[in-house]
Design a protein around this motif. Structure first.
Motif, PDB file in Angstrom:
ATOM      1  N   ALA A   5       0.827  -1.211   0.000  1.00  0.00           N
ATOM      2  CA  ALA A   5       0.000   0.000   0.000  1.00  0.00           C
ATOM      3  C   ALA A   5       0.861   1.261   0.000  1.00  0.00           C
ATOM      4  CB  ALA A   5      -0.921  -0.008   1.222  1.00  0.00           C
ATOM      5  N   ILE A   6       1.924   1.256   0.801  1.00  0.00           N
ATOM      6  CA  ILE A   6       2.829   2.408   0.854  1.00  0.00           C
ATOM      7  C   ILE A   6       3.526   2.596  -0.492  1.00  0.00           C
ATOM      8  CG2 ILE A   6       4.910   3.331   1.954  1.00  0.00           C
ATOM      9  CD1 ILE A   6       4.011   1.770   4.508  1.00  0.00           C
ATOM     10  N   GLU A   7       3.919   1.491  -1.105  1.00  0.00           N
ATOM     11  CA  GLU A   7       4.562   1.564  -2.414  1.00  0.00           C
ATOM     12  C   GLU A   7       3.608   2.121  -3.465  1.00  0.00           C
ATOM     13  OE1 GLU A   7       6.929  -1.356  -5.581  1.00  0.00           O
ATOM     14  OE2 GLU A   7       6.451  -2.049  -3.554  1.00  0.00           O
ATOM     15  N   LYS A   8       2.358   1.651  -3.466  1.00  0.00           N
ATOM     16  CA  LYS A   8       1.376   2.138  -4.432  1.00  0.00           C
ATOM     17  C   LYS A   8       1.020   3.602  -4.189  1.00  0.00           C
ATOM     18  CE  LYS A   8      -0.765  -2.230  -5.792  1.00  0.00           C
ATOM     19  NZ  LYS A   8      -0.327  -2.097  -7.216  1.00  0.00           N
ATOM     20  N   ALA A   9       1.218   4.062  -2.948  1.00  0.00           N
ATOM     21  CA  ALA A   9       0.997   5.471  -2.627  1.00  0.00           C
ATOM     22  C   ALA A   9       2.190   6.329  -3.035  1.00  0.00           C
ATOM     23  CB  ALA A   9       0.714   5.634  -1.138  1.00  0.00           C
ATOM     24  N   GLY A  10       3.218   5.727  -3.624  1.00  0.00           N
ATOM     25  CA  GLY A  10       4.352   6.465  -4.161  1.00  0.00           C
ATOM     26  C   GLY A  10       5.416   6.834  -3.154  1.00  0.00           C
ATOM     27  N   LEU A  11       5.472   6.110  -2.023  1.00  0.00           N
ATOM     28  CA  LEU A  11       6.384   6.521  -0.962  1.00  0.00           C
ATOM     29  C   LEU A  11       7.581   5.593  -0.754  1.00  0.00           C
ATOM     30  CD1 LEU A  11       3.808   7.712   1.725  1.00  0.00           C
ATOM     31  CD2 LEU A  11       5.290   9.135   0.295  1.00  0.00           C
ATOM     32  N   GLY A  48      11.034   4.365  -0.710  1.00  0.00           N
ATOM     33  CA  GLY A  48      12.289   5.076  -0.895  1.00  0.00           C
ATOM     34  C   GLY A  48      12.241   6.541  -0.495  1.00  0.00           C
ATOM     35  N   PHE A  49      11.058   7.036  -0.100  1.00  0.00           N
ATOM     36  CA  PHE A  49      10.924   8.453   0.259  1.00  0.00           C
ATOM     37  C   PHE A  49      11.573   8.721   1.618  1.00  0.00           C
ATOM     38  CE2 PHE A  49       8.722  12.132   2.028  1.00  0.00           C
ATOM     39  CZ  PHE A  49       8.788  13.034   0.977  1.00  0.00           C
ATOM     40  N   SER A  50      12.236   9.869   1.744  1.00  0.00           N
ATOM     41  CA  SER A  50      12.964  10.219   2.966  1.00  0.00           C
ATOM     42  C   SER A  50      12.461  11.523   3.563  1.00  0.00           C
ATOM     43  CB  SER A  50      14.463  10.375   2.687  1.00  0.00           C
ATOM     44  OG  SER A  50      15.026   9.200   2.186  1.00  0.00           O
ATOM     45  N   ILE A  51      12.547  11.602   4.872  1.00  0.00           N
ATOM     46  CA  ILE A  51      12.430  12.859   5.607  1.00  0.00           C
ATOM     47  C   ILE A  51      13.589  12.869   6.595  1.00  0.00           C
ATOM     48  CG2 ILE A  51      11.107  14.248   7.234  1.00  0.00           C
ATOM     49  CD1 ILE A  51       8.553  13.160   6.041  1.00  0.00           C
ATOM     50  N   GLY A  52      14.467  13.853   6.476  1.00  0.00           N
ATOM     51  CA  GLY A  52      15.656  13.878   7.314  1.00  0.00           C
ATOM     52  C   GLY A  52      16.476  12.621   7.103  1.00  0.00           C
ATOM     53  N   GLY A  53      16.855  11.976   8.200  1.00  0.00           N
ATOM     54  CA  GLY A  53      17.655  10.762   8.105  1.00  0.00           C
ATOM     55  C   GLY A  53      16.847   9.488   8.040  1.00  0.00           C
ATOM     56  N   ALA A  54      15.517   9.610   8.013  1.00  0.00           N
ATOM     57  CA  ALA A  54      14.648   8.435   7.980  1.00  0.00           C
ATOM     58  C   ALA A  54      14.088   8.224   6.579  1.00  0.00           C
ATOM     59  CB  ALA A  54      13.510   8.592   8.981  1.00  0.00           C
ATOM     60  N   GLN A  55      13.916   6.960   6.207  1.00  0.00           N
ATOM     61  CA  GLN A  55      13.491   6.644   4.837  1.00  0.00           C
ATOM     62  C   GLN A  55      12.633   5.378   4.821  1.00  0.00           C
ATOM     63  OE1 GLN A  55      16.607   5.097   2.310  1.00  0.00           O
ATOM     64  NE2 GLN A  55      15.693   5.945   0.445  1.00  0.00           N
ATOM     65  N   PHE A  56      11.574   5.400   3.995  1.00  0.00           N
ATOM     66  CA  PHE A  56      10.879   4.159   3.691  1.00  0.00           C
ATOM     67  C   PHE A  56      11.840   3.316   2.861  1.00  0.00           C
ATOM     68  CE2 PHE A  56       6.993   6.813   4.246  1.00  0.00           C
ATOM     69  CZ  PHE A  56       6.416   6.064   5.264  1.00  0.00           C
ATOM     70  N   SER A  57      12.176   2.154   3.369  1.00  0.00           N
ATOM     71  CA  SER A  57      13.224   1.351   2.749  1.00  0.00           C
ATOM     72  C   SER A  57      12.952   1.053   1.278  1.00  0.00           C
ATOM     73  CB  SER A  57      13.375   0.027   3.504  1.00  0.00           C
ATOM     74  OG  SER A  57      14.254  -0.826   2.818  1.00  0.00           O
ATOM     75  N   PRO A  58      13.953   1.222   0.423  1.00  0.00           N
ATOM     76  CA  PRO A  58      13.806   0.830  -0.982  1.00  0.00           C
ATOM     77  C   PRO A  58      13.633  -0.684  -1.136  1.00  0.00           C
ATOM     78  CG  PRO A  58      15.661   2.331  -0.689  1.00  0.00           C
ATOM     79  CD  PRO A  58      15.235   1.902   0.673  1.00  0.00           C
ATOM     80  N   ASP A  59      13.985  -1.442  -0.074  1.00  0.00           N
ATOM     81  CA  ASP A  59      13.836  -2.899  -0.122  1.00  0.00           C
ATOM     82  C   ASP A  59      12.415  -3.331   0.222  1.00  0.00           C
ATOM     83  OD1 ASP A  59      16.615  -3.440  -0.682  1.00  0.00           O
ATOM     84  OD2 ASP A  59      17.010  -2.890   1.394  1.00  0.00           O
ATOM     85  N   HIS A  60      11.820  -2.665   1.214  1.00  0.00           N
ATOM     86  CA  HIS A  60      10.485  -3.041   1.685  1.00  0.00           C
ATOM     87  C   HIS A  60       9.877  -1.803   2.325  1.00  0.00           C
ATOM     88  CE1 HIS A  60       7.204  -4.988   3.781  1.00  0.00           C
ATOM     89  NE2 HIS A  60       7.541  -6.176   3.272  1.00  0.00           N
ATOM     90  N   ALA A  61       8.771  -1.313   1.764  1.00  0.00           N
ATOM     91  CA  ALA A  61       8.247  -0.002   2.159  1.00  0.00           C
ATOM     92  C   ALA A  61       7.629   0.030   3.551  1.00  0.00           C
ATOM     93  CB  ALA A  61       7.220   0.477   1.126  1.00  0.00           C
ATOM     94  N   ASN A  62       7.354  -1.138   4.165  1.00  0.00           N
ATOM     95  CA  ASN A  62       6.812  -1.127   5.523  1.00  0.00           C
ATOM     96  C   ASN A  62       7.918  -1.090   6.570  1.00  0.00           C
ATOM     97  OD1 ASN A  62       4.713  -1.007   7.386  1.00  0.00           O
ATOM     98  ND2 ASN A  62       4.575  -3.235   7.593  1.00  0.00           N
TER      99      ASN A  62
END
Length: 335
Positions: A250-256, A258-272
């Motif tokens: 769901a996070i991937e389909k929402a376009g997020l 690999g998305f980052s804020i500061g030093g935190a990121q939705f992992s490019p390997d697994h968005a959850n």
């Protein structure tokens, strides 16, 4: 929030019941959690026996300072501002594994989950293998009804032994644990989980070991392994799963992804998974959680709930999305 004097008084009292190596002051919480995020805790107490733990909890109850019970902190987001109170760690001293003559497994809350699962497998018992790759202690797994492959450890629990606030030892039977998907009555009970009794089915050890190897290989292939993270951030909701898939999808389909804020990121390997790329703050993680929740709800009409719990400086412990919802308006800046 209690006064500095109350915390100091509590620390002085704790020094009379714990050995010096079991008591630490101003310890960065980033060293206790798998996210490597968090400011200093005033006091960290690591009792080494039930009697020590009983005395520690009696002091905390008497002084009324904020406290939190932790294992390895694998499902916690510590705040950048730290914690003004006492962190009580249930460590390996509260481990242990035994198989009685009736085939019932007894295990301590401080046991490392992968080690516990291997012991179950070596005993030729099936039912815990799904948890082989989950980092953390058994106490946390029992409290959160943790597991993988949409299974939970509660399926095999017969009872859980806890230390109540009044110092009494109580055995909670399975029927009263209210195990549901990633939930249990232990989450709202003001008690310390000490150990549990389990029933598992007999099975072939070789088959179980092969299953464990397969599960670990699958986790290594799809989950981030290098960057600090706490595992899955959002709970898998059946309605969301049927509509679009698990939270990561769901996070991937929402376009997020690999998305980052500061030093935190939705992992490019697994968005959850939210990873710490270096210098991530709790605020960065909370903003990502708020953003994902907002985007996925706009896409599906379903609001995802976080498995991760946030510890505030005053001791408030609640699901991270309940903290992050206040950041939703800021999250729109990233939409």
């Amino acid at each position: 929030m209690r006064s500095v004097a109350a915390v100091r008084s509590t620390a002085d009292a704790l020094q009379t019941v714990l050995p010096p190596h079991a008591l630490t002051f101003d310890l960065p919480l980033a060293t206790l959690g798998r996210w490597r995020i968090g400011g200093p805790a005033d006091v960290v107490a690591s009792p080494e026996s039930i009697e020590m733990l009983r005395e520690v909890m009696a002091i905390i109850t008497r002084t009324g300072v904020p406290h939190v019970i932790v294992g390895d902190g694998s499902n916690l987001l510590y705040d950048d501002a730290g914690f003004r109170g006492v962190v009580v760690r249930i460590g390996r001293a509260f481990g242990g594994f035994a198989l009685d003559e009736d085939g019932v497994v007894n295990a301590g809350a401080g046991s490392w989950v992968p080690c516990f699962v291997r012991q179950v497998i070596d005993a030729g018992l099936a039912g815990a293998t799904h948890a082989i790759g989950i980092p953390g202690t058994l106490g946390g797994l029992l409290t959160m009804n943790g597991g993988s492959q949409r299974r939970g450890i509660g399926e095999n629990v017969l009872s859980v032994d806890v230390l109540e606030r009044d110092g009494s030892l109580v055995r909670i039977e399975q029927a009263d644990l209210d195990y549901r998907y990633r939930q249990s009555a232990l989450q709202t009970r003001a008690a310390v989980v000490l150990s549990a009794r389990f029933h598992f089915a007999l099975a072939d050890r070789h088959t179980l070991r092969q299953e464990a190897i397969s599960i670990l290989a699958a986790r290594r292939a799809k989950f981030p392994r290098v960057r600090a993270n706490c595992g899955s951030v959002f709970v898998s909701d059946p309605a969301l799963y049927n509509l679009i898939g698990p939270p990561g999808m769901a996070i991937e389909k929402a376009g997020l992804k690999g998305f980052s804020i500061g030093g935190a990121q939705f992992s490019p390997d697994h968005a959850n998974f939210i990873v710490n790329n270096g210098g991530a703050r709790s605020q960065d993680v909370l903003e990502l959680i708020a953003l994902a929740r907002s985007r996925v709800q706009a896409l599906t009409g379903i609001a995802m709930d976080a498995e991760v719990r946030h510890l505030a400086p005053d001791g408030t412990l609640r699901p991270a999305h309940e903290v992050g919802h206040n950041l939703t308006s800021k999250a729109t800046l990233y939409s």
